[in-house]
Structures are given as structure tokens and as C-alpha cells.
Enzyme design. Sequence first.
Site, PDB file in Angstrom:
ATOM      1  N   SER A  21      -8.599 -19.046  -4.005  1.00  0.00           N
ATOM      2  CA  SER A  21      -9.137 -20.384  -3.751  1.00  0.00           C
ATOM      3  C   SER A  21      -8.183 -21.138  -2.833  1.00  0.00           C
ATOM      4  CB  SER A  21      -9.289 -21.153  -5.067  1.00  0.00           C
ATOM      5  OG  SER A  21      -9.464 -22.525  -4.775  1.00  0.00           O
ATOM      6  N   HIS A  44     -12.602 -18.238  -1.568  1.00  0.00           N
ATOM      7  CA  HIS A  44     -13.300 -19.247  -2.366  1.00  0.00           C
ATOM      8  C   HIS A  44     -12.987 -20.626  -1.784  1.00  0.00           C
ATOM      9  CE1 HIS A  44     -14.914 -20.725  -6.288  1.00  0.00           C
ATOM     10  NE2 HIS A  44     -14.017 -21.681  -6.154  1.00  0.00           N
ATOM     11  N   ASP A  46     -13.518 -24.556  -2.217  1.00  0.00           N
ATOM     12  CA  ASP A  46     -13.885 -25.595  -3.184  1.00  0.00           C
ATOM     13  C   ASP A  46     -14.227 -26.895  -2.476  1.00  0.00           C
ATOM     14  OD1 ASP A  46     -13.532 -24.461  -5.856  1.00  0.00           O
ATOM     15  OD2 ASP A  46     -11.414 -24.254  -5.315  1.00  0.00           O
ATOM     16  N   MET A  48     -15.436 -30.694  -2.977  1.00  0.00           N
ATOM     17  CA  MET A  48     -15.522 -31.751  -4.003  1.00  0.00           C
ATOM     18  C   MET A  48     -15.851 -33.080  -3.327  1.00  0.00           C
ATOM     19  SD  MET A  48     -12.145 -30.916  -6.232  1.00  0.00           S
ATOM     20  CE  MET A  48     -11.664 -29.258  -6.646  1.00  0.00           C
ATOM     21  N   HIS A  77     -17.990 -23.081  -3.241  1.00  0.00           N
ATOM     22  CA  HIS A  77     -18.161 -23.672  -4.567  1.00  0.00           C
ATOM     23  C   HIS A  77     -18.413 -25.161  -4.372  1.00  0.00           C
ATOM     24  CE1 HIS A  77     -16.315 -24.523  -8.802  1.00  0.00           C
ATOM     25  NE2 HIS A  77     -17.606 -24.792  -8.746  1.00  0.00           N
ATOM     26  N   MET A  79     -18.955 -28.474  -5.601  1.00  0.00           N
ATOM     27  CA  MET A  79     -18.818 -29.400  -6.738  1.00  0.00           C
ATOM     28  C   MET A  79     -19.215 -30.790  -6.244  1.00  0.00           C
ATOM     29  SD  MET A  79     -15.266 -27.875  -8.254  1.00  0.00           S
ATOM     30  CE  MET A  79     -14.783 -27.186  -6.683  1.00  0.00           C
ATOM     31  N   MET A 148     -17.328 -21.459 -15.218  1.00  0.00           N
ATOM     32  CA  MET A 148     -16.101 -22.258 -15.077  1.00  0.00           C
ATOM     33  C   MET A 148     -15.262 -22.125 -16.338  1.00  0.00           C
ATOM     34  SD  MET A 148     -16.228 -23.555 -12.081  1.00  0.00           S
ATOM     35  CE  MET A 148     -14.697 -24.474 -12.258  1.00  0.00           C
ATOM     36  N   ASP A 186     -13.902 -18.928 -12.763  1.00  0.00           N
ATOM     37  CA  ASP A 186     -13.134 -19.844 -11.916  1.00  0.00           C
ATOM     38  C   ASP A 186     -12.346 -20.823 -12.787  1.00  0.00           C
ATOM     39  OD1 ASP A 186     -12.156 -21.470  -9.924  1.00  0.00           O
ATOM     40  OD2 ASP A 186     -14.106 -22.269  -9.326  1.00  0.00           O
TER      41      ASP A 186
HETATM   42  C1  DX5 Z   1     -11.365 -26.099  -9.857  1.00  0.00           C
HETATM   43  C2  DX5 Z   1     -11.737 -25.179  -8.745  1.00  0.00           C
HETATM   44  C3  DX5 Z   1     -11.012 -23.916  -8.744  1.00  0.00           C
HETATM   45  C4  DX5 Z   1      -9.523 -24.017  -8.539  1.00  0.00           C
HETATM   46  C5  DX5 Z   1      -8.903 -22.916  -9.344  1.00  0.00           C
HETATM   47  O1  DX5 Z   1     -12.295 -27.094  -9.974  1.00  0.00           O
HETATM   48  O2  DX5 Z   1     -13.117 -24.895  -8.785  1.00  0.00           O
HETATM   49  O3  DX5 Z   1     -11.558 -22.993  -7.807  1.00  0.00           O
HETATM   50  O4  DX5 Z   1      -9.127 -23.898  -7.206  1.00  0.00           O
HETATM   51  O5  DX5 Z   1      -7.553 -23.109  -9.343  1.00  0.00           O
HETATM   52  P1  DX5 Z   1      -6.598 -22.330 -10.345  1.00  0.00           P
HETATM   53  O6  DX5 Z   1      -6.786 -20.879 -10.064  1.00  0.00           O
HETATM   54  O7  DX5 Z   1      -5.251 -22.842  -9.978  1.00  0.00           O
HETATM   55  O8  DX5 Z   1      -7.024 -22.695 -11.735  1.00  0.00           O
HETATM   56 ZN    ZN Z   2     -13.812 -23.287  -7.478  1.00  0.00          ZN
END
Ligand code: DX5
Ligand code: ZN
Length: 234
Positions: A21, A44, A46, A48, A77, A79, A148, A186
Site C-alpha cells: 500500500s 494498492h 488508498d 480517502m 481502494h 474509501m 478490512m 487490508d
Molecule cells: C487503511 C488502508 C490500508 C493501509 C494499510 O485504511 O486501507 O490499505 O494502507 O496499512 P498497514 O498495512 O500499515 O496497516
Molecule cells: Zn487499503
Amino acid sequence: MPCFSQCCASYPRGMIYIAPSILAADYAALGEDVRKVANADLIHVDIMDGHFVPNLSFGPDVTKAVNGVTEQFLDMHLMIEQPERWFETYAAAGGDRMVFHVEAVDDHVAAARQCKELGVQSGFAIKPGTAVEPYLDSLEHFDEVMVMSVEPGFGGQKFMPEVLSKVMTLRDAIAQQGLDTIIGIDGGISGETIAQAAAAGVDAFVAGSAVFGADNPAEAVERLRELAREARAS
Ligand code: DX5
Ligand code: ZN
């Protein structure tokens, strides 16, 4: 190297996919960090929005920049609220699979169809507190289900082993229905937690801090892959 291409009717379950990620990467040297994990199976990304989750990350321009420095498959991903409004943008930016949250859409199957029409894969992500049973009869529409194992929003949180019962439920449903849908996990995946997730039936392992927090991210990817393989074999 596994093939995730749209041209393939299916891709193998039973394999191990490690997905660093970039949330945990060094943003001032993002291209360099992405190149460091050339041995990973996918990247990956992310996204947000500060609404669906209480944090902001990056958007289409950064996605496009990442896509420009790697041939790797980009797992988006999302979010974000109303993810359907963004599928086209992230597909154009180079995203290969839109993994949206079931909690953020009214009709997850319609959202999956929208992805297919855009020529990208689809997946749904599910928060730790959301039950998976209501979604088991729609798995055929999805390339991936991402469980998750932390509350979405931040990297570096503690793995929640209680979500592994959902992984096992999914594994059984996917097998019963004869599907190729892969199971992702994740949050909090590390050398200490990956084995239990692999044993429960996870195929794709997202790891942020465990990869980019390591001195050698490529070695961290290999180590995670090895640990997952061992847990699968035993
Ligand atoms: C959290 C993200 C994850 C995050 C995971 O909301 O969706 O993808 O980057 O990070 P680690 O592996 O550090 O838990
Ligand atoms: Zn993620």
C-alpha cells in the site's frame, strides 16, 4: 508473474498476491518507492475523501503518476462516498480494479456492472463491523472481496483477528459457488499476522507499513510471500 489482465477469463485462486500500500510510501520519493517493490504482484492505492473515512490521502493525479512508473496492476481502494461517480476518473488514471466499500453504495451489483462497462475489474471492501452474509449471493459479480482488518482510514493500525471468520465464510461460499473471486485482506498485515490470514483463506495481502517501513521493501515483500506460502502449505 500472475496475469490479472482483463483478457483472461479468470486468474488463479490459491496463489499468494502481495500488495504494498503506497499510503505508507515516502510521498516525496513516490516513484522511487514504487520501483522498489517491482517484485510485488500488485500495487494498492488508498483513496480517502475525508468523509467516508476521517482522513485524506491522494487522488487521480497521483494515481496517474504511479501508473506512469510501473506496469503493475493498480488495485484502487476507494474509501470515498459515492464511489460510482469516480470509477471513470480512476479508470482513466490507470486503475485496474475498483474496490469500493459496500457501506458507501446503495446497489453494489450495479456498481460492479458499471466497472465492467468501463473495462475494469471490480471488488468490494467491507469494514470490520459489517456482516458479509448479505453479500454472499452476489459474489459472482466481483473479482475481489477485500476484508478490512482495521477500521479504514489510517495505516499502521493493529490487526483485528476476529475478521478472519468472515474470510472463512467467504472462502466456503466462493468454493461452493465455483467462483474465481479472490479474497483480500487490508490492515495490520505483517510478519506476525500474515500466517493466520493465509491459513484462513486469504489470497491477496495488502501491507503498507510492513513493506515501506522496512529497510528493504522488496525483501519485506518476499518475506511476507514466503510466510503466507508456508502457512498455506501447512
Ligand atoms: C487503511 C488502508 C490500508 C493501509 C494499510 O485504511 O486501507 O490499505 O494502507 O496499512 P498497514 O498495512 O500499515 O496497516
Ligand atoms: Zn487499503
